[in-house]
Design a protein around this motif. Sequence first.
Motif, PDB file in Angstrom:
ATOM      1  N   LYS A  35      -6.775  10.278 -18.172  1.00  0.00           N
ATOM      2  CA  LYS A  35      -7.687   9.801 -17.124  1.00  0.00           C
ATOM      3  C   LYS A  35      -7.706  10.762 -15.937  1.00  0.00           C
ATOM      4  O   LYS A  35      -6.664  11.263 -15.525  1.00  0.00           O
ATOM      5  N   TRP A 263       1.436   6.633 -13.411  1.00  0.00           N
ATOM      6  CA  TRP A 263       1.059   6.523 -14.830  1.00  0.00           C
ATOM      7  C   TRP A 263       2.092   5.753 -15.634  1.00  0.00           C
ATOM      8  O   TRP A 263       1.885   5.509 -16.826  1.00  0.00           O
ATOM      9  N   ARG A 264       3.204   5.386 -15.013  1.00  0.00           N
ATOM     10  CA  ARG A 264       4.229   4.579 -15.674  1.00  0.00           C
ATOM     11  C   ARG A 264       4.244   3.144 -15.152  1.00  0.00           C
ATOM     12  O   ARG A 264       5.118   2.371 -15.510  1.00  0.00           O
ATOM     13  N   TRP A 265       3.273   2.805 -14.311  1.00  0.00           N
ATOM     14  CA  TRP A 265       3.225   1.451 -13.775  1.00  0.00           C
ATOM     15  C   TRP A 265       2.713   0.464 -14.812  1.00  0.00           C
ATOM     16  O   TRP A 265       2.100   0.850 -15.818  1.00  0.00           O
ATOM     17  N   ASN A 266       2.913  -0.818 -14.544  1.00  0.00           N
ATOM     18  CA  ASN A 266       2.373  -1.852 -15.430  1.00  0.00           C
ATOM     19  C   ASN A 266       0.859  -1.929 -15.255  1.00  0.00           C
ATOM     20  O   ASN A 266       0.287  -1.382 -14.299  1.00  0.00           O
ATOM     21  N   GLU A 267       0.207  -2.632 -16.148  1.00  0.00           N
ATOM     22  CA  GLU A 267      -1.256  -2.652 -16.164  1.00  0.00           C
ATOM     23  C   GLU A 267      -1.838  -3.282 -14.903  1.00  0.00           C
ATOM     24  O   GLU A 267      -2.902  -2.875 -14.426  1.00  0.00           O
ATOM     25  N   ALA A 268      -1.161  -4.270 -14.342  1.00  0.00           N
ATOM     26  CA  ALA A 268      -1.662  -4.919 -13.129  1.00  0.00           C
ATOM     27  C   ALA A 268      -1.730  -3.931 -11.963  1.00  0.00           C
ATOM     28  O   ALA A 268      -2.726  -3.875 -11.225  1.00  0.00           O
ATOM     29  N   HIS A 269      -0.679  -3.158 -11.789  1.00  0.00           N
ATOM     30  CA  HIS A 269      -0.670  -2.163 -10.723  1.00  0.00           C
ATOM     31  C   HIS A 269      -1.699  -1.066 -10.990  1.00  0.00           C
ATOM     32  O   HIS A 269      -2.352  -0.575 -10.062  1.00  0.00           O
ATOM     33  N   LYS A 270      -1.843  -0.677 -12.258  1.00  0.00           N
ATOM     34  CA  LYS A 270      -2.819   0.362 -12.581  1.00  0.00           C
ATOM     35  C   LYS A 270      -4.235  -0.095 -12.266  1.00  0.00           C
ATOM     36  O   LYS A 270      -5.057   0.690 -11.767  1.00  0.00           O
ATOM     37  N   LYS A 271      -4.542  -1.342 -12.562  1.00  0.00           N
ATOM     38  CA  LYS A 271      -5.885  -1.851 -12.280  1.00  0.00           C
ATOM     39  C   LYS A 271      -6.180  -1.798 -10.788  1.00  0.00           C
ATOM     40  O   LYS A 271      -7.285  -1.436 -10.371  1.00  0.00           O
ATOM     41  N   CYS A 321      -3.469   8.637  -7.362  1.00  0.00           N
ATOM     42  CA  CYS A 321      -2.650   8.623  -8.579  1.00  0.00           C
ATOM     43  C   CYS A 321      -1.713   9.825  -8.580  1.00  0.00           C
ATOM     44  O   CYS A 321      -1.950  10.814  -7.877  1.00  0.00           O
TER      45      CYS A 321
END
Length: 459
Positions: A35, A263-271, A321
Amino acid sequence: MPMQNTRSTAEQAAAPPTSLRVLSLNCWGLKYLAKWRSERLSEIGNQIAAADPPPDIVGLQECWTQQDYNAIRDRTKHFLPHAKFYWSGIFGGGLAILSRWPIEESSMMRYPLNGRPAAFYRGDWFVGKGVACARIRMGPTKRDVAEVFCTHLHAPYETEPHDSYICHRTAQAWEITKLMRGAAERGHLAIGLGDFNMVPLSLAHRIIETHSPVRDVWRLLHPESSVGAAKETAEKLRGLPMPSAEFNMTVNGATCDSALNTWRWNEAHKKRLFKGENIVVDSTVDDPGAKRLDYIFFSGPGWSLKEANVGMTMRHPTLHCSLSDHYSVEATLTSSLSGSVDDAQAERYLPLDTYDEILATISKYDARERTQRRLRMGHFGFQLCLTIACLVGVWWSPHNYVSFILMLLSSLGLSVGVIEGLMGGLFVGSELRALREFEWEVRNTRQRAVSRQGALPAN
């Protein structure tokens, strides 16, 4: 522009450096998959150019496209005027070397053992991983030559010792070790850098530091640093408290899987991040998964280590990021203008049971691949028989649509069978031959180790 960046190449060659800054970074530049690839790699170029002190030699991994390489090159060529993008494999090797001094010679050495084409979803075989080699002239004498070896070893997909590719990575470590040892024996400064996909004191790590005179810069400064992620068994056995993210970066040298890396965060934080929110994580947070996979090794007469650090931890200024899923490892070497090559000439050996461990790994993998070859050749034979049966069946077909189905099955079956036959007959055969070469070298080295121990006086 800083004064040291305006010196001409001729002036630099006339005055050999007394200090050398080295930087290695896995850029995570997977085309179509990573990404914000272009934005991140362009910013990586900006940050390398803004580094203080500026690097003299940079090794990049996973810089897959010429476009991304050019973006970094354009931002750094005013102080790193010499560079090489290395071509390898079907999709490229992803390796590049940038230098303040001229690159006299370069080559790309592909690893004989490097994944399997059947594992196309992993891609290691297709990218042609190997060692990007550059001979860099920093001054007029032999000791003013640096031989740089930039690499990206086969990725681990399971935890050792259950990793099915451990034999590949061990063989690759053995190959780059030979290159670094040869450079040291020529009296040159040998620098090995890259994403080695190994943890400290693993088998591959011990091979490198034993069978060549190079040393891991981080363990020279932090000999008690971690030997893996805190959540892994090897590190748990040390009985140390859970490290924070800051401790992992400053003491353990963790370059991958840091809790601070977006890039190692959970999906909630990434969103939330992808929506433009600048999320701040406290550096004191527990960091159980971070580990060190990126290394700088060096050896050279008169050269010593001054400092080393984990770098490129900043985020993209607008995307917020991390610039890559790895951080960089950086080191400063200093020259005392003296030194001998005696250490480079001395032979050192691993314990005999370690060679036996390597041989057992080779034997296990050899048996696996021979089974795979039999299965693939058997599949080829089955598909060939099925194709013939379908063609014969067409003769008695009562309807055209039945004939069409039989012909379709015949074509598809033969295609699959041919692919399986090529993999089993050609690729696996090539891999088994590479294994035999590796096995011979290990056995030969073990025999020398036995002879050496027999020649030593009894205590």
